[in-house]
Design a protein around this motif. Sequence first.
Motif, short mmCIF file in Angstrom:
data_model
loop_
_atom_site.label_atom_id
_atom_site.label_comp_id
_atom_site.label_asym_id
_atom_site.label_seq_id
_atom_site.Cartn_x
_atom_site.Cartn_y
_atom_site.Cartn_z
N THR A 92 36.95 43.03 65.60
CA THR A 92 35.82 42.66 66.47
C THR A 92 36.35 41.87 67.66
O THR A 92 37.17 40.96 67.49
CB THR A 92 34.79 41.81 65.71
N GLY A 93 35.89 42.22 68.86
CA GLY A 93 36.33 41.53 70.06
C GLY A 93 35.14 41.12 70.91
O GLY A 93 34.08 41.74 70.85
N MET A 94 35.33 40.06 71.70
CA MET A 94 34.23 39.57 72.54
C MET A 94 34.73 39.17 73.92
O MET A 94 35.73 38.47 74.06
CB MET A 94 33.54 38.37 71.89
N ASP A 95 34.00 39.65 74.94
CA ASP A 95 34.24 39.24 76.32
C ASP A 95 33.04 38.42 76.78
O ASP A 95 31.89 38.78 76.49
CB ASP A 95 34.42 40.47 77.22
N PHE A 96 33.29 37.32 77.49
CA PHE A 96 32.20 36.45 77.92
C PHE A 96 31.75 36.78 79.34
O PHE A 96 32.54 37.19 80.18
CB PHE A 96 32.65 34.98 77.87
N GLY A 97 30.46 36.58 79.59
CA GLY A 97 29.92 36.76 80.93
C GLY A 97 28.57 36.08 81.01
O GLY A 97 28.00 35.68 80.00
N PHE A 98 28.06 35.98 82.25
CA PHE A 98 26.74 35.37 82.37
C PHE A 98 25.91 36.01 83.48
O PHE A 98 24.97 36.73 83.21
CB PHE A 98 26.85 33.86 82.63
N GLU A 99 26.25 35.78 84.74
CA GLU A 99 25.38 36.22 85.83
C GLU A 99 25.56 37.71 86.12
O GLU A 99 24.71 38.53 85.81
CB GLU A 99 25.67 35.39 87.09
N GLU A 100 26.70 38.06 86.71
CA GLU A 100 26.98 39.46 87.02
C GLU A 100 27.70 40.14 85.85
O GLU A 100 27.53 41.33 85.61
CB GLU A 100 27.84 39.57 88.28
N ASP A 147 37.87 36.17 74.56
CA ASP A 147 38.57 35.93 75.81
C ASP A 147 39.08 34.48 75.86
O ASP A 147 38.30 33.53 75.84
CB ASP A 147 37.60 36.18 76.98
N SER A 148 40.39 34.30 75.96
CA SER A 148 40.99 32.97 75.94
C SER A 148 40.69 32.17 77.20
O SER A 148 40.93 30.97 77.25
CB SER A 148 42.51 33.09 75.76
N ASN A 158 23.58 39.93 79.48
CA ASN A 158 23.99 38.87 80.39
C ASN A 158 22.84 37.89 80.59
O ASN A 158 21.76 38.06 80.02
CB ASN A 158 24.47 39.44 81.74
N LYS A 159 23.14 36.86 81.39
CA LYS A 159 22.17 35.78 81.62
C LYS A 159 21.74 35.12 80.30
O LYS A 159 20.60 34.70 80.13
CB LYS A 159 20.95 36.28 82.39
#
Length: 432
Positions: free
Chosen positions: A265-273, A323-324, A299-300
């Motif tokens: 299982t892997g995860m990438d972080f993001g928020f706005e775009e 994501d480190s 997102n958001k």
Amino acid sequence: MIEKAVNPRFEDYLFNWNETYQFLVGGYGSSKSYHTALKIILKLLCEKRTALVVREVFDTHRDSTFALFEDIIEELELGHAVKAVSSPMQLRFANGSRIMFKGMDNPAKLKSIHHISLIWIEECSEVKYEGFKELIGRLRHPELSLHMICTTNPVGTSNWTYRHFFRDEQKKRFVLDDHTLYEKGTVVKGDTYYHHSTACDNLFLLKSYIKQLDSLRQYDPDLYRIARKGQFGVNGIRVFPQFQVMEHTEVTERIAAIRRPLFRTGMDFGFEESYNAVIRLAVDPDKKELYIFWEYYKNKMTDDQTAEELQELADKKELIKADSAEPKSIQYFRRQGFCMVAAKKFPGSRLQYTKKLKRFKHIYCSDSCQNTIRELQNLTYAKNKNGVLSEDEFSIDPHTLSAIWYALDDYDAADLKDSSQKRTRPNRERGR
């Protein structure tokens, strides 16, 4: 009374004003721009209107759309009825109609224009989607019918023109199958008139030019599809040609049949775009096959909201490689009971992770993972300013790919060719 020879493919288009939106897509030299300029002139000769002609960059008008209008006016001997003014760039009609030319590189100048009843966006695929929506807001008149014409050569299916006028997988929005348009040539769907054309529809085109377009097939199939056939598709070289979409039930059945499946299982972080993307996958180490069976893509979302929606993974104590570059987020999730660690990132890691994925013989993705499909199925390499492919840059920013990279952080996908050589290599110890 005006007499003018036109291409038969555009006869109906010239005088059709039934729909608000008209979308013309086609190959090089199909004469869609010429007939659009002619169509607008004929309309403004009959009705007093203010029309707006838009390109992404204002300076490109002078040698393209403005010059095209000038040529048609001279060709039809309409100098007495239409006057071309170079500064500011305009066409002024004797009946009070006028055509203005603007660029989306200076959108502030659009705000002072009122009573626009007709807009032509030339090379609309170059205009940003936000700009297109802004122009819709500028299309208004208290009395006259409103019309927006979009003309373009087809580009990749990731471009907003395809997603708006045909289908948007991310939003699960379907309007029209583009292959239906290629087959029929003209389609009316709701309040939109669709028109497709190729160089063969231009009877005034030199045969040598068509022959030149035909030659593209031998050395540039992507450009041949765009320029000669006038069709949307994948632009460039696909990153993962072995990527296949499979029904979810078949994916789960195949995973159940793997002798020693490796779950990651892997995860990438993001928020706005960007987006929070979580991918769960399984590896068949014997067959060198990868199965993507679950995704989370939003997102958001603040960390606490995301943690709440991913609680199932915390309950299962499922190891998540993340994501480190986001140590604070990782620490937060750990405090909430998630088994989350940072994936390794190092100079050149993007390229190495991509190469690792490319070593799989097959990448099967569940049809329930729509965002993964949208980002990876037709993902292509980006090119630098010299037109050279960059192996660690892509046509879009694929967040699901980053999540897959991290998921496979500790998996060593052995190169099949090297493995084969190892099996056939003589045993040096035995020969001593």
